[in-house]
Scaffold this motif. Structure first.
Motif, PDB file in Angstrom:
ATOM      1  N   GLY A 231       0.518  -1.199   0.305  1.00 14.13           N
ATOM      2  CA  GLY A 231       0.404  -0.019  -0.028  1.00 14.13           C
ATOM      3  C   GLY A 231       0.596   0.986  -0.063  1.00 14.13           C
ATOM      4  N   LEU A 232       0.378   2.563  -0.132  1.00 18.27           N
ATOM      5  CA  LEU A 232       0.846   3.616  -0.201  1.00 18.27           C
ATOM      6  C   LEU A 232       1.740   4.197   1.033  1.00 18.27           C
ATOM      7  CD1 LEU A 232      -1.965   5.641  -2.652  1.00 18.27           C
ATOM      8  CD2 LEU A 232       1.176   4.244  -3.391  1.00 18.27           C
ATOM      9  N   ASP A 241      -9.246  -0.192   3.181  1.00 25.49           N
ATOM     10  CA  ASP A 241      -8.161   0.932   4.316  1.00 25.49           C
ATOM     11  C   ASP A 241      -7.757   2.165   2.717  1.00 25.49           C
ATOM     12  OD1 ASP A 241      -6.235   3.201   5.115  1.00 25.49           O
ATOM     13  OD2 ASP A 241      -4.614   1.579   5.401  1.00 25.49           O
ATOM     14  N   PRO A 242      -8.905   3.478   3.237  1.00 19.93           N
ATOM     15  CA  PRO A 242      -8.317   4.194   1.485  1.00 19.93           C
ATOM     16  C   PRO A 242      -7.714   4.718   1.634  1.00 19.93           C
ATOM     17  CG  PRO A 242      -9.936   4.842   3.838  1.00 19.93           C
ATOM     18  CD  PRO A 242      -9.899   3.510   4.170  1.00 19.93           C
ATOM     19  N   ASP A 243      -6.570   5.518   2.439  1.00 21.59           N
ATOM     20  CA  ASP A 243      -5.351   5.885   2.463  1.00 21.59           C
ATOM     21  C   ASP A 243      -4.260   5.077   2.048  1.00 21.59           C
ATOM     22  OD1 ASP A 243      -6.203   8.600   3.426  1.00 21.59           O
ATOM     23  OD2 ASP A 243      -5.833   8.183   5.271  1.00 21.59           O
ATOM     24  N   ALA A 276       7.887   0.602  -5.369  1.00 23.86           N
ATOM     25  CA  ALA A 276       7.421  -1.231  -6.026  1.00 23.86           C
ATOM     26  C   ALA A 276       6.100  -1.010  -6.799  1.00 23.86           C
ATOM     27  CB  ALA A 276       6.616  -1.935  -4.074  1.00 23.86           C
ATOM     28  N   PHE A 277       5.424   0.199  -7.196  1.00 22.70           N
ATOM     29  CA  PHE A 277       4.215   0.346  -7.819  1.00 22.70           C
ATOM     30  C   PHE A 277       5.023   0.840  -9.816  1.00 22.70           C
ATOM     31  CE2 PHE A 277       1.147   2.570 -10.971  1.00 22.70           C
ATOM     32  CZ  PHE A 277      -0.075   1.562 -10.153  1.00 22.70           C
ATOM     33  N   ALA A 278       6.069   0.954  -9.388  1.00 28.51           N
ATOM     34  CA  ALA A 278       6.858   1.410 -10.435  1.00 28.51           C
ATOM     35  C   ALA A 278       7.311   0.163 -11.196  1.00 28.51           C
ATOM     36  CB  ALA A 278       7.757   2.786 -10.513  1.00 28.51           C
TER      37      ALA A 278
END
Length: 442
Positions: A231-232, A241-243, A276-278
């Motif tokens: 997650g972010l 978890d919206p954040d 990680a997203f990249a």
């Protein structure tokens, strides 16, 4: 028979960028056969065509972590795999009531809308995908009989262990959570596939299927697993978890706000959801688009033709040959170009990339991915209505009638039976009279 070179090329496409493969030899054997498929109803023998499936329980709003698995579908199609997308509505209901039964049907439709829009935005032809709704076959007599057979050979321990990473864990688990892994195992047989594809959190369910399907007389399947995107804010990216996550329909302003709040410590590469997203999403998509520009799409001649937006790689126009990702700098200094993810990570670890520049680059890339999905939503009135039904405003009060024997009117009804005064009393009967017209005392 397919040549060794052809088998190796297709196997590389099917398995590249995956975290783990179980039963890779099964896939290689099918690819090597090179014969025509011989369908025999539900128990098909597949030879030259490899069948795989990706399933998703229709629970919370899907988030951008889904890009990892959905992007991988392009590789399967390039390798000639026939792909089925399972909308697991029954699983959604069984998973500790994450999706109440009244909402499951609406959420299933919502998921199909959003998945089709995502595939189209990525240039993946939806015409080559087979969408299947779980309840279309999971309520059949044959399927349920096999489920009962599983229940006679699977221990509570094994069932609970299999679902421990997927099924919501609570202090007093429901029986439905123990059934969940068995249904996912049976899906492999009833979908007629050769492999199942999912996140690394599915591993225990996959090994459960490998153990128990043969005990029912069914073939063992291969299992492919992609990495899980954190997650972010660190930890698992979760719909609850919206954040921690970004929804596919989030506005550019919402994306900017969430990326700004994301944890991104300078030089820290071990707890960095943006890096990680990249690695798991942006660079693979960039590579797919670069390959498409070169005409290297394997057996998928339709790739990119359904897309309504430019399929530009995440690189600068003046990037050198071989670049797969470019970091732009908002406060000058010039862009940095990278040929591999490892180069990007090493540069960030060396503090050659400021967290603010990484955030801005990731933010812009995410918004470019979401823009065609948001546009598809805004242009589809039916999808908008389904979205309201599938995910109603939690702050909106909805009247639910009380069950029989409950509610504020129960006391009134009881008072009527006892002869007490009520809000709408009956008119009193006139007093009885003697024959001479005098009232009788009561």
């Amino acid at each position: 028979m397919a040549s060794e070179e052809e088998v190796a090329k297709k196997y590389h496409l099917i398995t590249r960028r995956l975290q783990e493969v179980l039963g890779g030899d099964l896939i290689k054997a099918i690819l090597a056969e090179g014969r025509s498929p011989k369908p025999t109803g539900i128990d098909r023998e597949i030879y030259s065509i490899l069948y795989g499936w990706l399933g998703t329980a229709t629970t919370g709003r899907p988030h951008i972590g889904y890009f990892v698995a959905l992007t991988k579908i392009a590789d399967f199609l390039r390798a000639g795999v026939e792909v089925k997308i399972l909308l697991a509505d029954v699983h959604a209901f069984l998973d500790n009531l994450k999706a109440p039964l009244a909402l499951v049907a609406h959420r299933t439709k919502y998921y199909e809308f959003v998945l089709r829009a995502i595939f189209t935005s990525l240039g993946i032809p939806t015409s080559k995908l087979i969408f299947v709704q779980g309840s279309d076959y999971q309520l059949s007599r044959e399927y349920n009989l096999d489920n009962y057979k599983l229940c006679t050979i699977v221990t509570e321990h094994d069932a609970k262990k299999a679902g421990s990473e997927v099924v919501k864990q609570v202090d007093s688990p429901l029986l439905s959570g123990l059934i969940y892994p068995g249904l996912q195992a049976l899906d492999e047989q009833y979908l007629g596939v050769d492999f199942q594809f999912g996140g690394a959190d599915q591993r225990k369910i996959f090994t459960y299927a490998e153990l128990y399907l043969p005990k029912l007389g069914y073939a063992k399947r291969a299992h492919l697993m992609n990495t899980m995107v954190p997650g972010l804010m660190g930890g698992k990216m979760s719909s609850s978890d919206p954040d921690s996550k970004i929804d596919f329909l989030d506005t550019p302003e919402a994306v900017k706000r969430k990326i700004k709040k994301a944890f991104c410590e300078e030089g820290n590469v071990t707890e960095n959801g943006l890096l990680a997203f990249a690695k798991a999403v942006l660079i693979p998509i960039s590579e797919l688009r670069l390959e498409r520009l070169r005409g290297d799409t394997g057996e998928d001649t339709e790739e990119g033709k359904e897309s309504t937006t430019p399929q530009k790689p995440f690189i600068a126009d003046d990037a050198p040959e071989g670049t797969v990702f470019t970091i732009t700098r908002e406060k000058g200094g010039g862009p940095s170009h990278y040929k591999t993810y490892q180069e990007l990570e090493d540069d960030f670890a060396a503090k050659n990339i400021h967290p603010g520049d990484l955030k801005a680059t990731i933010r812009d890339a995410i918004n470019s991915l979401l823009e065609p999905i948001r546009a598809a939503f805004l242009g589809n009135e039916e999808w908008q209505k389904i979205e309201q039904l599938a995910y109603p405003d939690p702050n909106e009060k909805v009247y639910h009638p009380p069950p029989p024997g409950k509610g504020k009117n129960v006391k009134t009804a009881a008072a009527q039976v006892d002869g007490d005064a009520t809000a709408n009393p009956r008119p009193a009967a006139p007093p009885a009279e003697e024959p001479d017209g005098t009232a009788v005392a009561t």
